[in-house]
Each structure stands twice: as structure tokens, then as C-alpha cells.
Enzyme design. Sequence first.
Site, short mmCIF file in Angstrom:
data_model
loop_
_atom_site.label_atom_id
_atom_site.label_comp_id
_atom_site.label_asym_id
_atom_site.label_seq_id
_atom_site.Cartn_x
_atom_site.Cartn_y
_atom_site.Cartn_z
N ASP A 188 0.79 -1.25 0.00
CA ASP A 188 0.00 0.00 0.00
C ASP A 188 0.82 1.30 0.00
O ASP A 188 0.45 2.27 0.69
CB ASP A 188 -0.96 0.01 1.20
CG ASP A 188 -1.94 -1.14 1.20
OD1 ASP A 188 -1.89 -1.96 0.27
OD2 ASP A 188 -2.76 -1.23 2.13
N GLU B 216 -4.66 -0.83 -1.31
CA GLU B 216 -5.98 -0.88 -0.65
C GLU B 216 -6.91 0.01 -1.47
O GLU B 216 -6.66 1.21 -1.61
CB GLU B 216 -5.89 -0.37 0.79
CG GLU B 216 -7.25 -0.46 1.49
CD GLU B 216 -7.20 -0.09 2.98
OE1 GLU B 216 -6.09 0.02 3.54
OE2 GLU B 216 -8.29 0.10 3.55
N LYS C 93 -7.82 -4.87 4.87
CA LYS C 93 -6.49 -4.56 5.40
C LYS C 93 -5.52 -5.69 5.05
O LYS C 93 -4.37 -5.44 4.72
CB LYS C 93 -6.56 -4.33 6.92
CG LYS C 93 -7.54 -3.22 7.35
CD LYS C 93 -7.29 -1.90 6.65
CE LYS C 93 -8.26 -0.82 7.11
NZ LYS C 93 -8.20 0.38 6.25
N VAL D 143 3.21 0.23 4.25
CA VAL D 143 2.47 0.94 5.31
C VAL D 143 1.05 0.40 5.46
O VAL D 143 0.49 -0.14 4.52
CB VAL D 143 2.40 2.45 4.99
CG1 VAL D 143 3.79 3.05 4.96
CG2 VAL D 143 1.67 2.75 3.69
N THR D 144 0.46 0.62 6.62
CA THR D 144 1.12 1.01 7.84
C THR D 144 1.48 -0.26 8.63
O THR D 144 0.81 -1.27 8.51
CB THR D 144 0.24 1.92 8.73
OG1 THR D 144 -0.96 1.22 9.08
CG2 THR D 144 -0.13 3.20 7.99
N GLN E 209 8.18 -14.36 21.36
CA GLN E 209 7.81 -15.77 21.54
C GLN E 209 8.40 -16.65 20.42
O GLN E 209 7.72 -17.49 19.84
CB GLN E 209 6.29 -15.92 21.57
CG GLN E 209 5.62 -15.07 22.65
CD GLN E 209 4.12 -15.20 22.61
OE1 GLN E 209 3.56 -16.21 23.05
NE2 GLN E 209 3.46 -14.18 22.08
N CYS F 290 -2.19 -2.63 7.72
CA CYS F 290 -2.19 -3.54 6.57
C CYS F 290 -0.97 -4.46 6.53
O CYS F 290 -1.06 -5.59 6.06
CB CYS F 290 -2.34 -2.75 5.28
SG CYS F 290 -4.00 -2.04 5.16
N LYS G 124 -6.80 -4.75 -3.10
CA LYS G 124 -7.44 -5.44 -1.97
C LYS G 124 -8.45 -4.51 -1.28
O LYS G 124 -8.15 -3.35 -1.01
CB LYS G 124 -6.38 -5.92 -0.97
CG LYS G 124 -5.55 -4.81 -0.35
CD LYS G 124 -4.48 -5.42 0.56
CE LYS G 124 -3.63 -4.40 1.24
NZ LYS G 124 -4.33 -3.52 2.18
C1 C5J Z 1 -3.09 0.57 5.56
C2 C5J Z 1 -4.79 1.77 6.75
N1 C5J Z 1 -2.59 0.40 4.33
N2 C5J Z 1 -3.98 2.16 7.72
N3 C5J Z 1 -4.34 1.09 5.67
O1 C5J Z 1 -2.44 0.30 6.55
O2 C5J Z 1 -5.97 2.05 6.81
#
Ligand code: C5J
Length: 222
Positions: free
Chosen positions: A24, A72, A132, A157-158, A202, A162, A129
Site C-alpha cells: 500500500d 488498498e 487490510k 504501510v502502515t 515468543q 495492513c 485489496k
Molecule cells: C493501511 C490503513 N494500508 N492504515 N491502511 O495500513 O488504513
Amino acid sequence: MVDIKAQPFAFPLNVEKAALIVIDMQRDFTEPGGFGETLGNDVSLVSAIVPDVKRLLEAARATGLTVIHTMECHRPDLSDLPEAKRNRGNPSLRIGDQGPMGRILISGEYGTDILPALAPTPGELVIEKPGKGAFYATPLGDELKSRGITQLIFAGVTTEVCVQTTMREANDRGYDCLLVEEATASYFPAFKQAALDMIRAQGGIVGWTAHIDDVLEALDHG
Ligand code: C5J
């Protein structure tokens, strides 16, 4: 096979079976006037990673790694946009509304595009997509299977939305996942740190994290 210095332990990279997946890196998340900013975020925090994502992309291309980009976004008729997602929060512009860079997060709009500096080259897979996670309602799983990919190197990101959602989806599907620290960002630096910590805790419960110079060095020898 070449080991990448990573946490919680070395990542055994097999370049034949690995893909770089860039999540993204769109104007809507990284430039003023896009979706990220309508939610009240400072987009300079995430646009700062562009040079490192570019270095990683160039190294992956030079090594012959499969490269995948995600975006996205939603259909222009919003048929893949749940009401709950459109109405959540109190953004100044909602998904599908007309903004300064076109309709917010709509396929084909200027603001929805991947940043030119990181644009896909011919032959690279681009996954649009609606969620997320990049596996939900997309052909990503089938595309990875058909290419024999078993390892995913993550950037984008972020970090805690996502990127982490897709890493968790991939981990549950049996992929070995490595997140490159300098090539991912959040609007909330503390959330980025928390995501890195929880991914590699872990014994690598979701996957590995590594510094970009260690990834680049391994790709150079891969
Ligand atoms: C992504 C969002 N790409 N933060 N989307 O992380 O809404």
C-alpha cells in the site's frame, strides 16, 4: 540459501522461493489530501520511508526476486466496501468521496495509485485489496502458490494495520515472513515499535524482523 541477520534469529532466505511484497505505498496514505490525512494523520511520518523501500525494490529486482505490490482500494460502485468500513470514525472525507486527488481509495483514481518512485515494473504482480489483509477477497494466495513462493519479505504501510494484518494472514497460511524495519512505517511510531516487538516475540510467533542493510547484504549474495 543465505542467512539474513534478523530477530529473533537468522532468516534462511531462499531467493528462488521468496517474494518481496510492498504493501500500500499509495498516494492516499503518503501524500497530503489523501485518505491517511483525512483521518487526521501526519503523512510525513510514512512518506519518509520511500527511499528505503526504493532501495529494497531495486535490490529485489537485481536479484531476480518475485516482486508484489498491494493497493488498498475499492470498486467505483463501492460494491466491495462494507458500510461499516465507510462509516467508521469521523474522517473529513470518506472512502469514495471526491478529494483533491480524485475519489478516495477508488481503483483507477490518481490518489489511489502507487507512488511513482515505487511504481511496479512490467511483469510485477499488483494486488488490489478491499481489506487490510492482502489475502482477503484477492487472488494473492493462488498467485503465490502458482509461483512456488514460500517466503515473504515485507515492506510498506502502515506497520500495525495492513502490513501486520497481511503478515498474520500469511503466517497462518504457512509462509515464512520477514519485515524490514526501515522500510515500514506507521502514523504512530509507538505502534510501529509495538508491532515489531509482537511479531518477533515468543520465538517469532508471527515472523522475523531485520534491518535493511542486513537484507540488502543477503540479497547481494543470494
Ligand atoms: C493501511 C490503513 N494500508 N492504515 N491502511 O495500513 O488504513
